[in-house]
Design a protein around this motif. Structure first.
Motif, PDB file in Angstrom:
ATOM      1  N   ASP A   1     -14.420  -4.253  19.722  1.00 22.17           N
ATOM      2  CA  ASP A   1     -14.776  -2.987  19.065  1.00 22.17           C
ATOM      3  C   ASP A   1     -13.513  -2.242  18.631  1.00 22.17           C
ATOM      4  O   ASP A   1     -13.428  -1.745  17.507  1.00 22.17           O
ATOM      5  CB  ASP A   1     -15.629  -2.130  20.005  1.00 22.17           C
ATOM      6  CG  ASP A   1     -16.032  -0.812  19.381  1.00 22.17           C
ATOM      7  OD1 ASP A   1     -16.551  -0.816  18.236  1.00 22.17           O
ATOM      8  OD2 ASP A   1     -15.824   0.237  20.035  1.00 22.17           O
ATOM      9  N   LEU A   2     -12.506  -2.164  19.512  1.00 23.97           N
ATOM     10  CA  LEU A   2     -11.246  -1.496  19.166  1.00 23.97           C
ATOM     11  C   LEU A   2     -10.541  -2.215  18.020  1.00 23.97           C
ATOM     12  O   LEU A   2     -10.031  -1.579  17.097  1.00 23.97           O
ATOM     13  CB  LEU A   2     -10.318  -1.443  20.384  1.00 23.97           C
ATOM     14  CG  LEU A   2     -10.695  -0.449  21.477  1.00 23.97           C
ATOM     15  CD1 LEU A   2      -9.824  -0.662  22.710  1.00 23.97           C
ATOM     16  CD2 LEU A   2     -10.559   0.975  20.970  1.00 23.97           C
ATOM     17  N   PHE A   3     -10.494  -3.541  18.063  1.00 27.60           N
ATOM     18  CA  PHE A   3      -9.851  -4.306  16.999  1.00 27.60           C
ATOM     19  C   PHE A   3     -10.566  -4.088  15.666  1.00 27.60           C
ATOM     20  O   PHE A   3      -9.928  -4.017  14.622  1.00 27.60           O
ATOM     21  CB  PHE A   3      -9.808  -5.798  17.335  1.00 27.60           C
ATOM     22  CG  PHE A   3      -8.887  -6.137  18.487  1.00 27.60           C
ATOM     23  CD1 PHE A   3      -7.704  -5.445  18.683  1.00 27.60           C
ATOM     24  CD2 PHE A   3      -9.201  -7.148  19.369  1.00 27.60           C
ATOM     25  CE1 PHE A   3      -6.846  -5.750  19.729  1.00 27.60           C
ATOM     26  CE2 PHE A   3      -8.358  -7.472  20.423  1.00 27.60           C
ATOM     27  CZ  PHE A   3      -7.184  -6.773  20.610  1.00 27.60           C
TER      28      PHE A   3
ATOM     29  N   TYR B   1      -9.720  -0.313  14.534  1.00 27.24           N
ATOM     30  CA  TYR B   1      -8.323  -0.018  14.233  1.00 27.24           C
ATOM     31  C   TYR B   1      -7.577  -1.200  13.621  1.00 27.24           C
ATOM     32  O   TYR B   1      -6.359  -1.176  13.503  1.00 27.24           O
ATOM     33  CB  TYR B   1      -7.589   0.441  15.498  1.00 27.24           C
ATOM     34  CG  TYR B   1      -8.156   1.717  16.062  1.00 27.24           C
ATOM     35  CD1 TYR B   1      -7.859   2.943  15.483  1.00 27.24           C
ATOM     36  CD2 TYR B   1      -9.017   1.692  17.159  1.00 27.24           C
ATOM     37  CE1 TYR B   1      -8.387   4.115  15.996  1.00 27.24           C
ATOM     38  CE2 TYR B   1      -9.550   2.857  17.680  1.00 27.24           C
ATOM     39  CZ  TYR B   1      -9.235   4.065  17.088  1.00 27.24           C
ATOM     40  OH  TYR B   1      -9.760   5.221  17.587  1.00 27.24           O
ATOM     41  N   GLY B   2      -8.263  -2.232  13.220  1.00 25.21           N
ATOM     42  CA  GLY B   2      -7.614  -3.444  12.743  1.00 25.21           C
ATOM     43  C   GLY B   2      -7.377  -3.502  11.251  1.00 25.21           C
ATOM     44  O   GLY B   2      -7.179  -4.574  10.713  1.00 25.21           O
ATOM     45  N   GLY B   3      -7.376  -2.358  10.586  1.00 21.24           N
ATOM     46  CA  GLY B   3      -7.171  -2.345   9.137  1.00 21.24           C
ATOM     47  C   GLY B   3      -5.753  -2.720   8.747  1.00 21.24           C
ATOM     48  O   GLY B   3      -4.870  -2.913   9.578  1.00 21.24           O
TER      49      GLY B   3
ATOM     50  N   ALA C   1       1.862  -1.252  12.688  1.00 23.68           N
ATOM     51  CA  ALA C   1       1.272  -2.367  13.433  1.00 23.68           C
ATOM     52  C   ALA C   1       1.685  -2.287  14.906  1.00 23.68           C
ATOM     53  O   ALA C   1       2.838  -2.019  15.226  1.00 23.68           O
ATOM     54  CB  ALA C   1       1.737  -3.687  12.834  1.00 23.68           C
ATOM     55  N   PHE C   2       0.732  -2.501  15.767  1.00 20.15           N
ATOM     56  CA  PHE C   2       0.969  -2.541  17.209  1.00 20.15           C
ATOM     57  C   PHE C   2       0.345  -3.812  17.752  1.00 20.15           C
ATOM     58  O   PHE C   2      -0.618  -4.334  17.204  1.00 20.15           O
ATOM     59  CB  PHE C   2       0.336  -1.336  17.920  1.00 20.15           C
ATOM     60  CG  PHE C   2       1.052  -0.052  17.671  1.00 20.15           C
ATOM     61  CD1 PHE C   2       2.028   0.390  18.539  1.00 20.15           C
ATOM     62  CD2 PHE C   2       0.752   0.709  16.553  1.00 20.15           C
ATOM     63  CE1 PHE C   2       2.701   1.575  18.298  1.00 20.15           C
ATOM     64  CE2 PHE C   2       1.419   1.900  16.303  1.00 20.15           C
ATOM     65  CZ  PHE C   2       2.399   2.329  17.180  1.00 20.15           C
ATOM     66  N   LYS C   3       0.897  -4.303  18.833  1.00 20.85           N
ATOM     67  CA  LYS C   3       0.335  -5.470  19.494  1.00 20.85           C
ATOM     68  C   LYS C   3      -0.295  -4.998  20.795  1.00 20.85           C
ATOM     69  O   LYS C   3       0.308  -4.233  21.542  1.00 20.85           O
ATOM     70  CB  LYS C   3       1.425  -6.494  19.770  1.00 20.85           C
ATOM     71  CG  LYS C   3       0.888  -7.786  20.304  1.00 20.85           C
ATOM     72  CD  LYS C   3       1.972  -8.827  20.265  1.00 20.85           C
ATOM     73  CE  LYS C   3       1.343 -10.192  20.324  1.00 20.85           C
ATOM     74  NZ  LYS C   3       2.297 -11.211  19.968  1.00 20.85           N
ATOM     75  N   LEU C   4      -1.504  -5.455  21.054  1.00 17.82           N
ATOM     76  CA  LEU C   4      -2.220  -5.110  22.274  1.00 17.82           C
ATOM     77  C   LEU C   4      -2.450  -6.392  23.051  1.00 17.82           C
ATOM     78  O   LEU C   4      -2.980  -7.359  22.529  1.00 17.82           O
ATOM     79  CB  LEU C   4      -3.568  -4.455  21.937  1.00 17.82           C
ATOM     80  CG  LEU C   4      -4.500  -4.173  23.112  1.00 17.82           C
ATOM     81  CD1 LEU C   4      -3.883  -3.143  24.047  1.00 17.82           C
ATOM     82  CD2 LEU C   4      -5.851  -3.699  22.606  1.00 17.82           C
ATOM     83  N   VAL C   5      -2.015  -6.396  24.306  1.00 15.90           N
ATOM     84  CA  VAL C   5      -2.192  -7.555  25.168  1.00 15.90           C
ATOM     85  C   VAL C   5      -2.854  -7.079  26.447  1.00 15.90           C
ATOM     86  O   VAL C   5      -2.428  -6.105  27.051  1.00 15.90           O
ATOM     87  CB  VAL C   5      -0.830  -8.216  25.506  1.00 15.90           C
ATOM     88  CG1 VAL C   5      -0.999  -9.330  26.502  1.00 15.90           C
ATOM     89  CG2 VAL C   5      -0.150  -8.695  24.238  1.00 15.90           C
ATOM     90  N   VAL C   6      -3.888  -7.763  26.844  1.00 22.88           N
ATOM     91  CA  VAL C   6      -4.560  -7.463  28.104  1.00 22.88           C
ATOM     92  C   VAL C   6      -4.552  -8.735  28.929  1.00 22.88           C
ATOM     93  O   VAL C   6      -4.903  -9.805  28.439  1.00 22.88           O
ATOM     94  CB  VAL C   6      -6.015  -6.997  27.864  1.00 22.88           C
ATOM     95  CG1 VAL C   6      -6.731  -6.781  29.186  1.00 22.88           C
ATOM     96  CG2 VAL C   6      -6.040  -5.735  27.024  1.00 22.88           C
ATOM     97  N   ALA C   7      -4.112  -8.631  30.152  1.00 26.18           N
ATOM     98  CA  ALA C   7      -4.084  -9.789  31.043  1.00 26.18           C
ATOM     99  C   ALA C   7      -4.900  -9.470  32.283  1.00 26.18           C
ATOM    100  O   ALA C   7      -4.819  -8.373  32.834  1.00 26.18           O
ATOM    101  CB  ALA C   7      -2.643 -10.113  31.427  1.00 26.18           C
ATOM    102  N   CYS C   8      -5.676 -10.411  32.699  1.00 24.63           N
ATOM    103  CA  CYS C   8      -6.493 -10.250  33.896  1.00 24.63           C
ATOM    104  C   CYS C   8      -6.275 -11.492  34.759  1.00 24.63           C
ATOM    105  O   CYS C   8      -6.473 -12.605  34.299  1.00 24.63           O
ATOM    106  CB  CYS C   8      -7.967 -10.117  33.491  1.00 24.63           C
ATOM    107  SG  CYS C   8      -9.057  -9.757  34.864  1.00 24.63           S
ATOM    108  N   TYR C   9      -5.808 -11.295  35.973  1.00 24.86           N
ATOM    109  CA  TYR C   9      -5.502 -12.414  36.849  1.00 24.86           C
ATOM    110  C   TYR C   9      -5.741 -12.001  38.298  1.00 24.86           C
ATOM    111  O   TYR C   9      -5.704 -10.816  38.631  1.00 24.86           O
ATOM    112  CB  TYR C   9      -4.065 -12.901  36.664  1.00 24.86           C
ATOM    113  CG  TYR C   9      -3.033 -11.800  36.786  1.00 24.86           C
ATOM    114  CD1 TYR C   9      -2.446 -11.494  38.002  1.00 24.86           C
ATOM    115  CD2 TYR C   9      -2.657 -11.054  35.673  1.00 24.86           C
ATOM    116  CE1 TYR C   9      -1.513 -10.477  38.109  1.00 24.86           C
ATOM    117  CE2 TYR C   9      -1.729 -10.040  35.758  1.00 24.86           C
ATOM    118  CZ  TYR C   9      -1.162  -9.758  36.971  1.00 24.86           C
ATOM    119  OH  TYR C   9      -0.249  -8.739  37.079  1.00 24.86           O
TER     120      TYR C   9
END
Length: 186
Positions: free
Chosen positions: A159-161, A164-166, A171-179
């Motif tokens: 939804d966010l991409f 805001y993905g226009g 430009a920003f990079k978004l990284v989410v890590a789950c471990y």
């Protein structure tokens, strides 16, 4: 002095990975002469000078001034960064290409962290404005709810991409890590 120097050349890593040179580098967090470093380490000036010159040639130390002591000109050196990050590519990993890895695999997460590390190291710390955000947290869930959590997280990010993905704007990079978090002994 930079906050971080990202080492991508094997020659830099080879120069750095000597305990004596690491100690010299630590002492050069503040500008010092080879004589001052030698005195603190209990070494000869010549030995310290040898290590400082190698560190300087590798770009890990910079000559920042010169002092005249009696008839001798003595260089004042300082480390080029407060910390040094080594590219994981210098060590490498065996097996698997990024495209072939499952997004849920540990290998993919390691590749992603390497990419983030390289991106952050290339940011200009002298920039007057560096809009960035770091968020970290811990969540707990029952094993039977993991898939529900991952689906909700994926939906929220998509939804966010989409919103805001226009193609306009910065430009920003978004990284989410789950471990899984390693359990601490109490």
């Amino acid at each position: 002095m930079r906050d971080v120097l990202y080492l991508e050349q094997i020659e830099q890593a080879e120069i750095l990975f000597k305990p004596q040179r690491i100690e010299v580098l630590r002492l050069l967090a503040e500008p010092r002469t080879c004589g001052e470093v030698a005195q603190r380490l209990g070494q000869s000036k010549q030995r310290v000078y040898y290590h400082v010159k190698l560190l300087e040639e590798a770009g890990l130390v910079t000559r920042v001034a010169e002092r005249k002591v009696r008839a001798v000109h003595e260089g004042v050196y300082q480390a080029t960064a407060r910390s040094y990050w080594m590219s994981p590519r210098l060590v490498g990993r065996l097996g698997g290409l990024r495209g072939a890895q499952d997004a849920m695999s540990l290998g993919y997460l390691l590749d992603l962290m390497e990419e983030v590390q390289a991106d952050v190291a290339r940011l200009d710390p002298a920039a007057s404005e560096l809009p960035s955000l770091g968020v970290s947290g811990e969540i707990r869930m029952a094993p039977e709810r993991r898939q529900e959590f991952l689906d909700e997280l994926r939906h929220t990010l998509q939804d966010l991409f989409t919103r805001y993905g226009g193609a306009e704007g910065d430009a920003f990079k978004l990284v989410v890590a789950c471990y899984p978090k390693e359990q601490e002994d109490d």
